[in-house]
Write an enzyme that holds these catalytic residues in place. Structure first.
Site, short mmCIF file in Angstrom:
data_model
loop_
_atom_site.label_atom_id
_atom_site.label_comp_id
_atom_site.label_asym_id
_atom_site.label_seq_id
_atom_site.Cartn_x
_atom_site.Cartn_y
_atom_site.Cartn_z
N LEU A 153 0.85 -1.20 0.00
CA LEU A 153 0.00 0.00 0.00
C LEU A 153 0.88 1.24 0.00
O LEU A 153 1.95 1.25 0.61
CB LEU A 153 -0.88 0.03 1.25
CG LEU A 153 -2.02 -0.97 1.34
CD1 LEU A 153 -2.69 -0.88 2.69
CD2 LEU A 153 -3.03 -0.70 0.23
N GLU A 155 -10.02 0.80 8.31
CA GLU A 155 -9.70 -0.36 9.15
C GLU A 155 -8.37 -0.12 9.84
O GLU A 155 -7.53 0.60 9.30
CB GLU A 155 -9.51 -1.60 8.27
CG GLU A 155 -10.76 -2.08 7.61
CD GLU A 155 -10.47 -2.99 6.43
OE1 GLU A 155 -9.31 -3.39 6.23
OE2 GLU A 155 -11.42 -3.27 5.69
N LYS A 211 -4.66 -0.83 10.73
CA LYS A 211 -3.59 -1.51 10.00
C LYS A 211 -2.81 -2.36 11.00
O LYS A 211 -2.10 -1.84 11.85
CB LYS A 211 -2.67 -0.48 9.34
CG LYS A 211 -1.60 -1.09 8.49
CD LYS A 211 -0.89 0.00 7.70
CE LYS A 211 0.12 -0.55 6.72
NZ LYS A 211 1.08 -1.46 7.26
N ASP A 216 -0.07 -4.80 12.39
CA ASP A 216 1.34 -4.99 12.05
C ASP A 216 1.72 -6.46 12.17
O ASP A 216 2.16 -6.92 13.21
CB ASP A 216 2.19 -4.13 12.99
CG ASP A 216 3.44 -3.64 12.30
OD1 ASP A 216 3.59 -3.94 11.10
OD2 ASP A 216 4.25 -2.98 12.95
N ARG A 251 3.29 -13.44 1.36
CA ARG A 251 3.30 -12.54 0.20
C ARG A 251 4.49 -12.80 -0.71
O ARG A 251 4.38 -12.71 -1.92
CB ARG A 251 3.35 -11.08 0.68
CG ARG A 251 3.46 -10.13 -0.48
CD ARG A 251 3.06 -8.75 -0.12
NE ARG A 251 4.08 -8.10 0.68
CZ ARG A 251 3.96 -6.90 1.20
NH1 ARG A 251 2.84 -6.23 1.02
NH2 ARG A 251 4.92 -6.37 1.91
N TYR A 274 -9.14 -9.48 5.79
CA TYR A 274 -9.64 -8.19 5.31
C TYR A 274 -9.87 -8.12 3.79
O TYR A 274 -10.01 -7.05 3.23
CB TYR A 274 -8.72 -7.05 5.75
CG TYR A 274 -7.24 -7.29 5.47
CD1 TYR A 274 -6.75 -7.42 4.18
CD2 TYR A 274 -6.33 -7.39 6.52
CE1 TYR A 274 -5.42 -7.64 3.93
CE2 TYR A 274 -4.98 -7.61 6.29
CZ TYR A 274 -4.54 -7.73 4.99
OH TYR A 274 -3.21 -7.97 4.75
N LYS A 329 -0.25 6.34 8.12
CA LYS A 329 0.70 5.88 9.13
C LYS A 329 0.72 6.87 10.30
O LYS A 329 0.88 8.07 10.08
CB LYS A 329 2.12 5.79 8.54
CG LYS A 329 2.29 4.71 7.50
CD LYS A 329 2.24 3.34 8.09
CE LYS A 329 3.47 2.53 8.14
NZ LYS A 329 4.50 2.38 7.31
N CYS A 358 32.59 -7.65 36.71
CA CYS A 358 31.14 -7.78 36.75
C CYS A 358 30.54 -6.73 37.68
O CYS A 358 30.99 -6.59 38.82
CB CYS A 358 30.76 -9.18 37.21
SG CYS A 358 28.99 -9.29 37.56
N CYS A 412 29.21 -8.79 40.92
CA CYS A 412 30.06 -9.56 41.83
C CYS A 412 31.54 -9.20 41.68
O CYS A 412 32.38 -9.83 42.33
CB CYS A 412 29.87 -11.05 41.57
SG CYS A 412 30.58 -11.58 40.00
N CYS A 415 29.92 -12.34 32.42
CA CYS A 415 30.50 -12.55 33.74
C CYS A 415 30.81 -14.04 33.85
O CYS A 415 29.96 -14.89 33.59
CB CYS A 415 29.50 -12.15 34.83
SG CYS A 415 29.94 -12.76 36.46
N CYS A 453 28.03 -15.78 40.75
CA CYS A 453 27.60 -14.37 40.77
C CYS A 453 26.12 -14.34 41.19
O CYS A 453 25.28 -15.03 40.60
CB CYS A 453 27.77 -13.78 39.38
SG CYS A 453 27.00 -12.15 39.21
#
Ligand code: IVH
Length: 687
Positions: A90, A125, A127, A129, A148, A240, A330, A424, A427, A442, A447
C-alpha cells in the site's frame, strides 16, 4: 524535498546506488531473516529519499530498483506458490495532507468535481502490524496458504497456518450465507502482544535471541520448518479481503459487503472498522484511534483506507506497487526524546552483561518509560551514546523500550562516555567476550545475579514447576545466602524459609512440599531446567526421549548428538559445551546427591508393549483427539514406524478430522484406512 536532493547528477548517481544497496540489505534483514536493524521510520526515510531521487532523475530508474518491488524473493526453504491475484503493498499517507492529496487524485480520476459535494465512500480499518497471507478454501475446506513473498509468488506455509488457532479449517457459514466453490481470502497473521512478551521472556531464559517486535516474531514463527514450533507461538489472524470463484455466487460489490461475507463465512474480522463519507470522516477515524490503539493486544501502526465501491477498483487500477483505491495512513512512530540520566548493567543467567539506559521519565505509547535497553556494547558504540545525551527512544505498547538514536547536537559538555565495566557490576568477577560474540559475560558461576536467574528458570512452569517461588522469594533466598546454587534449594527447611520476610508457617510448608515434589519431575523438565543454551522445552523432550535421561546425555558424543533429528550442530555444540563445564558438572552431581534422579526408571519410560506393529508403516493425516506426537510414540512403542508420505509400502493411513490429500492418495492406492477408533483398537491389540 530535502537538501540532499539538490545534488548534481554525479552525486545523485552515487547516492542512488548507495541507497539501493542499503535498502536491499535492510529488506533482506527484514523479510528473510526477520531481524531488522533499522526502525521502520529510518527505513521509510531512506526509501523516500530514493523515490525522490528517481523522480528527479528519471533516467536513473531501473526495473530492479527496490522502489519497483514488493516484499522479497520467497525463501527456497518452502515450496513456492504463485498468487492468482498479486499481493500488492500500500502507498503510505504520512499525515492529513497526504490524505487530502490522495482524495483529490481519486476525485480527478473518477471525474468527480473537487470539493465538498463530491464525497467518496470509504472504509477505514486498523492496519495490523503482522504479515500478509493469502489463504484458499475449496468447497469450504482450507487447502492452501501462502506468504506474500515478492507479491507474485509466495511461500507455501499451509502446514504452519493449520496451527493458527483463529484460522478455520472449514468454513462455517452463518445464516443467510453460502460457501462459494472457491474463495481466496487475504489477511494478516500477527502475534498478540501478550504472547509476544511471553515468547521473548522464554527465549531470553533459554539464552536465545529475542525478537525486536511482534511483527518479526509473527514472521519468524510462521516461516518455521517445523509446524510444531509455529503451533507453540500462538499466532492469530484477521482477514480483510476476499475473492470469490463460483459459478453462481459473485464477488461482493462493496468492501463493506466483502467484510460481512468474511464474517458470515466464519472468518475472523476485526470489528474496529467504520464506513466514512468523505475524507474528513476518514481523518476523524484516524484521530480517534491514535490513542485508543495503545489499549489493544495487537500492534497497529496506522489505518488502512479503502474505497468502498469495488466496481471503482478496476477503474482506479494499480501502480507497480500498490492499488490506487487504498492507502495506509501511518501514525507518527511511537518515538520520543528524553535524556539518559545514568547507565546500569543487567547480568543474565549465562552471565551476559546488558547495558540499560536510565532515562528521565517520559510518557510514550500509553505508559511512562524510565529505562531502555542498549542491547550490548557494540550498540553503545554504534549509537555513540553517553550519559547526559538526549536520545530518541521507541516503545510500542507493552514492549521493552529501546534507544534508537542520539541527538548529537544536544550533547552537553558534561556528558560522560559509557565504558564497558572492567569487572562484573554485580560480583566484581572477571568478564570475558567469546570469539564471534558481541556479548560481554560474567564468568563467575556464583555471581548472585546469575544464581537468581538460574533459580528463576529452574522453578519455572516448563522446567521443575515449583509453585510459590516467585521473583521476590528468589531474591531473598540468594541475598540471605540460603541458596548459593540451585542444589541448595533441596537443603532448605521450613525454619529457614520462615525466617524470610512475610513467610508464614503455612506458606513455608507448602513451598517445601512443592520443592520435594519437583525431585521426581520427568527428565525432559530436568534437562530444560538446567538452562542449556538453545535447549528449550521441545528440545529437552527430544533429548529425554532419545537418551532416557540426563546421565546418558552427559555421556553422549558430539557426533551422536548431531545425528538426532532436530538437533543439528549448533545445538549439539551448546549441549556438549554446557555438559563439559566443570561448574555445571559439579552442580549436576550435587543435585544427584540431593535426590534428583538423572535417568528415568523403566516404568517412567512408559509401559513396555508387545511389538504387535513390528515392521508396519503408518501415515497420520488430519487431527486426532490425541496429539500427533503421542500417536507416533504409541506406534513406535509397539515396533511400528510412523512416516510422512503415503506410498505403496504404507500399511495403514490413520485419518483424523479434516484430513489432507494423503487420505485421497491412500484411497487411490487401496491402502487400509483407519479412523481413530480403529486405530485405538489396533494399538490395544484388539484386531
Ligand atoms: S489491505 C492491496 N487491510 O499492510 C493491499 N492491509 O502496507 C491490500 N495490512 O500488505 C492490503 N492491515 O500486510 C489491508 N486492514 C488491512 C491491513 C493491511 C494490515 C498490511 C498488509 C499489507 C500492508 C501494506
Amino acid at each position: 524535498m530535502t537538501d540532499q536532493l539538490v545534488l548534481d547528477r554525479e552525486k545523485a548517481v552515487e547516492r542512488t546506488e548507495e541507497l539501493r544497496r542499503e535498502i536491499e540489505h535492510h529488506r533482506f534483514l527484514y523479510y528473510v531473516l526477520d531481524r531488522p536493524e533499522l526502525s521502520d521510520t529510518d527505513f521509510d526515510r531512506m526509501y523516500r529519499e530514493l523515490q525522490e531521487l528517481e523522480q528527479l532523475y528519471p533516467d536513473l530508474m531501473t526495473p530492479t530498483s527496490p522502489t519497483q518491488k514488493v516484499g522479497y524473493q520467497p525463501s527456497t526453504d518452502f515450496k513456492q506458490i504463485k498468487h492468482r491475484v498479486p499481493l500488492l503493498s500500500l502507498a503510505n499517507a504520512m499525515g492529513n495532507d497526504d490524505l487530502d492529496r490522495w482524495n483529490e487524485r481519486l476525485l480527478r480520476q473518477l471525474d468527480l468535481p473537487p470539493g465538498e459535494s463530491a464525497q467518496i465512500e470509504f472504509v477505514c480499518e486498523l492496519k495490523i502490524d503482522g504479515l500478509s497471507i493469502a489463504i484458499t478454501y475449496k468447497d469450504g475446506k482450507f487447502v492452501e496458504g501462502a506468504t506474500r513473498g515478492n507479491g507474485e509468488t509466495g511461500e507455501d506455509v499451509t502446514l504452519n497456518l493449520r496451527t493458527v488457532a483463529g484460522l478455520p479449517r472449514e468454513l462455517k457459514p452463518k445464516e443467510g450465507f453460502t460457501v462459494p466453490k472457491m474463495v481466496e481470502v487475504r489477511g494478516e497473521v500477527y502475534m498478540p502482544i501478550s504472547n509476544f512478551n511471553q515468547l521473548n521472556s522464554s527465549l531470553e531464559e533459554d539464552g536465545d535471541q529475542t525478537f525486536a517486535n511482534p511483527r518479526n516474531a509473527a514472521a519468524g514463527s510462521l516461516r518455521q520448518k517445523d509446524p510444531r514450533v509455529t503451533a507453540k507461538r500462538k499466532l492469530a489472524l484477521w482477514t480483510y479481503g476476499i475473492y470469490v470463484t463460483d459459478p453462481v455466487l459473485k464477488d461482493p460489490d462493496t468492501h463493506q459487503a466483502a467484510m460481512e461475507l468474511l464474517e458470515g463465512l466464519g472468518l475472523p474480522v476485526n470489528a474496529n472498522r467504520a464506513a466514512a463519507q468523505g475524507i474528513d470522516e476518514v481523518k476523524q477515524f484516524c484521530a480517534d484511534w491514535d490513542e485508543k490503539r495503545h489499549g489493544l493486544d495487537y500492534q497497529t501502526d496506522g489505518v488502512v483506507i479503502k474505497v468502498n465501491n469495488r466496481k471503482l477498483w478496476d477503474q482506479l487500477g494499480t501502480t507497480a506497487h500498490s492499488p490506487r483505491w487504498a492507502v495506509a495512513f501511518k501514525y507518527p512512530p511511537d518515538e520520543v526524546e528524553t535524556v539518559v540520566e545514568d547507565v546500569e548493567f543487567d547480568v543474565g543467567r549465562i552471565g551476559t552483561v546488558t547495558p540499560v539506559a536510565c532515562l528521565r521519565p517520559v510518557k510514550l505509547a500509553g505508559s511512562t518509560v524510565r529505562r531502555a535497553t542498549l542491547h550490548n556494547f557494540d550498540q553503545v558504540r554504534r549509537l555513540d551514546v553517553r550519559v547526559g545525551d538526549t536520545v530518541v527512544i521507541r516503545k510500542a505498547a507493552e514492549i521493552i523500550p529501546e534507544v534508537l538514536r542520539v541527538i548529537h547536537e544536544k550533547r552537553p559538555a558534561s556528558s560522560i562516555p559509557i565504558h564497558e565495566p572492567e569487572g562484573c557490576p554485580i560480583c566484581s568477577g572477571t568478564l570475558e567476550r567469546l570469539a564471534n560474540e558481541v556479548a560481554l559475560k560474567c564468568t563467575n558461576y556464583s555471581c548472585p545475579a546469575r544464581v537468581k536467574r538460574r533459580l528463576s528458570h529452574w522453578v519455572s512452569r516448563d522446567a521443575m514447576d515449583i509453585d510459590g517461588l516467585g521473583e521476590v522469594i528468589v531474591k531473598q533466598l540468594v541475598e540471605t545466602g540460603f541458596v548459593t546454587d540451585t542444589s541448595d534449594l533441596y537443603m532448605l527447611t521450613e525454619e529457614k524459609l520462615m525466617s524470610l520476610e512475610r513467610m508464614g508457617k503455612k506458606s513455608a510448608e507448602k513451598l517445601i512440599n512443592a520443592i520435594n515434589a519437583s525431585r521426581t519431575r520427568p527428565q525432559a523438565c530436568l534437562i530444560h531446567a538446567l538452562g542449556i543454551r538453545h535447549v528449550g522445552s521441545r528440545m529437552s523432550e527430544i533429548l529425554a526421549e532419545h537418551f532416557g535421561g540426563l546421565e546418558a546425555v552427559m555421556n553422549a558424543e558430539l557426533t551422536a548428538l548431531e545425528k538426532i533429528e532436530g538437533v543439528g550442530p549448533q545445538i549439539a555444540a551448546a549441549i556438549v559445551q554446557f555438559l563439559s563445564d566443570p561448574d555445571n558438572i559439579a552442580l549436576i552431581r550435587r543435585l544427584e546427591e540431593r535426590g534428583i534422579k538423572l535417568q528415568a526408571d523403566a516404568d517412567e519410560r512408559g509401559p513396555q508393549f508387545e511389538q504387535t506393529l513390528a515392521g508396519k508403516t503408518f501415515v497420520i493425516t488430519g487431527t486426532l483427539s490425541m496429539e500427533r506426537s503421542d500417536a507416533e510414540k504409541q506406534i513406535k512403542a509397539r515396533g511400528g514406524k510412523p512416516t510422512s508420505s503415503v506410498s505403496k509400502k504404507t500399511d495403514y493411513v490413520v485419518v483424523g478430522a479434516n484430513p489432507g490429500s494423503k487420505f485421497q492418495k491412500a484411497q487411490e492406492l487401496g491402502i487400509t484406512v483407519l479412523d481413530e477408533e480403529a486405530f485405538r483398537k489396533i494399538l490395544a491389540g484388539e484386531t
